[in-house]
Design a protein around this motif. Structure first.
Motif, short mmCIF file in Angstrom:
data_model
loop_
_atom_site.label_atom_id
_atom_site.label_comp_id
_atom_site.label_asym_id
_atom_site.label_seq_id
_atom_site.Cartn_x
_atom_site.Cartn_y
_atom_site.Cartn_z
N ALA A 307 0.81 -1.23 0.00
CA ALA A 307 0.00 0.00 0.00
C ALA A 307 0.84 1.27 0.00
O ALA A 307 0.28 2.37 -0.06
CB ALA A 307 -0.94 0.00 1.20
N ASP A 308 2.16 1.16 0.09
CA ASP A 308 2.99 2.37 0.09
C ASP A 308 3.55 2.69 -1.30
O ASP A 308 4.41 3.54 -1.45
CB ASP A 308 4.13 2.25 1.11
CG ASP A 308 5.04 1.06 0.83
OD1 ASP A 308 4.80 0.33 -0.16
OD2 ASP A 308 6.00 0.87 1.60
N SER A 343 -2.42 4.06 0.13
CA SER A 343 -3.20 4.33 1.35
C SER A 343 -3.76 5.75 1.34
O SER A 343 -4.93 5.97 1.69
CB SER A 343 -2.33 4.13 2.58
OG SER A 343 -1.93 2.79 2.70
N ASP A 344 -2.94 6.71 0.93
CA ASP A 344 -3.39 8.11 0.89
C ASP A 344 -4.50 8.31 -0.13
O ASP A 344 -5.48 9.02 0.11
CB ASP A 344 -2.22 9.04 0.55
CG ASP A 344 -1.16 9.06 1.64
OD1 ASP A 344 -1.52 8.83 2.81
OD2 ASP A 344 0.02 9.29 1.31
N ARG A 347 -7.76 6.93 1.24
CA ARG A 347 -8.38 7.83 2.21
C ARG A 347 -9.04 9.02 1.52
O ARG A 347 -10.15 9.42 1.88
CB ARG A 347 -7.35 8.31 3.24
CG ARG A 347 -7.02 7.28 4.31
CD ARG A 347 -6.22 7.91 5.43
NE ARG A 347 -4.89 8.29 5.00
CZ ARG A 347 -3.84 7.46 5.03
NH1 ARG A 347 -3.98 6.23 5.49
NH2 ARG A 347 -2.65 7.88 4.62
N THR A 352 -11.60 1.48 0.27
CA THR A 352 -10.67 0.59 0.97
C THR A 352 -9.38 0.49 0.15
O THR A 352 -9.36 0.82 -1.05
CB THR A 352 -11.26 -0.81 1.15
OG1 THR A 352 -11.40 -1.42 -0.15
CG2 THR A 352 -12.61 -0.76 1.84
N GLU A 353 -8.32 0.02 0.79
CA GLU A 353 -7.06 -0.14 0.08
C GLU A 353 -7.19 -1.17 -1.04
O GLU A 353 -6.57 -1.03 -2.10
CB GLU A 353 -5.94 -0.54 1.05
CG GLU A 353 -5.51 0.60 1.96
CD GLU A 353 -4.32 0.23 2.82
OE1 GLU A 353 -3.79 -0.90 2.68
OE2 GLU A 353 -3.90 1.06 3.65
N SER A 357 -6.52 -0.33 -4.84
CA SER A 357 -5.49 -1.10 -5.54
C SER A 357 -6.05 -1.73 -6.80
O SER A 357 -5.38 -1.76 -7.85
CB SER A 357 -4.93 -2.19 -4.63
OG SER A 357 -4.29 -1.63 -3.51
#
Length: 488
Positions: A307-308, A343-344, A347, A352-353, A357
């Motif tokens: 997620a980064d 993740s950002d 949000r 959701t992630e 994705s």
């Protein structure tokens, strides 16, 4: 280790001392540059190198009113020459040809274009062969037997490649194929475990390739036929027989994008099957509709391992209308800015992630986003962090919490830049395709303007104090970027 150019220079200096220009002229007059890749700059490079190694000595001499370095072979140089000759004459190094790389990658190149280019190569080789035969006769008649031997070697290799290349071209044209349906020469074969299906289709599309892609897991078999990179026909076969329903065929094709295993073959010499479903959609629509079927992490993580991961848009368009993106896809695409990670973005979009994705996976598959360049990601983060921290630090000196005149003044002075403040937040509209150096110039000018405005409004002493305060707050991982590019 001595190069072939080094050995040539040593060998020529065995005859007599010479200066660099003289060696270059000798190479041309002897026709050495016709069978060996050597140039005058390469000669001077070798002379300097051999001189440093002690294989040559140099004496300054005035020739024709110009002072030149004349090189003499030393005893060490003689020994180095003999050892190198033993290595060359007794070499077990395999023969390699540059054209073999092109043949290896032939399945990734349009077949018709390949035939044309190889035909030009063949014409050149045949012309070259005729020229070499004339040179051989001339060398033999003048008693230059070593030169004749070298030319005979070149002629033999040229004839061999001509015959081999002629056979390649015939096979590409489908000539001499004994069995109907025999596999073509330009075939791309593999397994979906090793070759990502969207990437495979993008290869066919961007290369404007024509042919048929067959994918099977041993039970189900599906085919996609392309014409100059556009999907034109599809079939689906199940254990019970050929699928005839058009909607089911299309669904089966889209279902391929969920497969994690399966053997595939793309053959440029296989045309569409009779009775296949004619397709009326763009390559991008095919890929996007297919990746929307993907519903598991195992496939998505091939592109988004965590997620980064940070993405950036490849094009400036916020939401291209020709792809019929969903509202959710447009929202995610708009949130991608080369700074926010998955993740950002999740949000910001209220997703959701996994949902984010999945959308990013699809946008990546059709080329709308790409993983961000790490250096540019850090640069963008540093710029945003510095500018926003500087804004926050001036709040105690403003007329009130709703006083944004400082930001407005900065925006006015930087109106020609694709960066601005929206209240106290940075809105970065820079093109993701900009080079790092171009970004640096934009960010440096904006930050320098910001500091100048703060200095004018709150005084030089306050501005200096606030800059030092911001520098102390900058994320430690970004300080090296600040120092490297001298942004403030």
């Amino acid at each position: 280790m001595l190069t072939k150019n080094d050995v040539l220079v040593l060998g020529l200096l065995l005859d007599r001392p010479m200066h660099g220009y003289e060696i270059g002229q000798l190479i041309k007059s002897e026709g050495i540059d016709q069978w060996m890749d050597v140039s005058v700059p390469a000669v001077y490079y070798s002379l300097n190198k051999l001189h440093r190694l002690g294989y040559l000595s140099a004496a300054r001499s005035r020739l024709g009113g110009v002072e030149k370095s004349v090189y003499h072979l030393t005893e060490m140089g003689r020994q180095a020459f003999l050892e190198s000759m033993e290595g060359i004459l007794g070499s077990e190094e395999p023969v390699r040809f540059d054209i073999d790389l092109g043949i290896f990658l032939l399945s990734r190149f349009p077949q018709d274009r390949a035939v044309d280019l190889l035909g030009k190569r063949l014409s050149f080789l045949r012309q070259r062969s005729a020229e070499l035969e004339k040179r051989i006769q001339k060398a033999q008649s003048s008693g230059e037997l070593l030169r004749a031997a070298i030319l005979e070697h070149s002629a033999a290799c040229t004839r061999m490649e001509s015959e081999w290349l002629d056979g390649i071209i015939q096979r590409l044209r489908g000539e001499g194929r004994e069995v109907e349906g025999e596999a073509g020469l330009v075939r791309l074969v593999g397994d979906l475990r090793d070759f990502h299906l969207p990437g495979l289709i993008r290869l066919i599309v961007t290369g404007r390739l024509s042919g048929t892609l067959v994918v099977t897991d041993g039970i189900f078999t599906r085919t996609l036929t392309f014409q100059e990179g556009r999907p034109v026909c599809a079939t689906s076969r199940r254990p019970e027989g050929e699928v005839r329903d058009p909607g089911q065929i299309l669904n089966d094709i889209y279902d391929l994008f969920r497969w994690q295993e399966g053997a595939f073959t793309f053959d440029q010499q296989v045309a569409a099957q009779e009775g296949c479903l004619v397709l009326q959609l763009s390559p991008e629509s095919l890929i996007l509709n297919g990746v929307r079927w993907v519903d598991n992490w195992a496939v998505i993580q091939r592109v988004i391992p965590s997620a980064d991961v940070v993405f950036e848009r490849r094009e400036g368009v916020q939401c291209p209308t020709d792809l019929e993106l969903t509202e959710e896809e447009c929202q995610v695409l708009g949130a991608v800015d080369g700074v926010r990670d998955v993740s950002d973005v999740a949000r910001k979009c209220g997703l959701t992630e996994f949902e984010t994705s999945k959308v990013l996976y699809g946008l990546h598959a059709v080329g709308l986003v790409q993983p961000g360049d790490l250096e540019k990601i850090r640069l963008r983060r540093l710029f945003r962090e510095f500018a926003e921290l500087m804004c926050q630090s001036t709040k105690p000196y403003r007329a009130g919490p709703d006083d944004f005149s400082c930001e407005e003044a900065i925006n006015q002075r930087c109106a020609d830049l694709p960066v601005l403040f929206v209240r106290s937040r940075v809105e970065d509209r820079t093109d993701p395709s900009l080079r790092t150096e171009e970004l640096v110039e934009i960010y440096r000018r904006f930050l320098q303007t910001q500091i100048a405005v703060v200095r004018e409004r709150f005084g030089k002493e306050v501005a200096g104090k606030l800059v030092q305060q911001v520098l102390a707050q900058i994320n430690p991982s970004l300080r090296s970027v600040l120092e490297r590019y001298s942004l403030a």
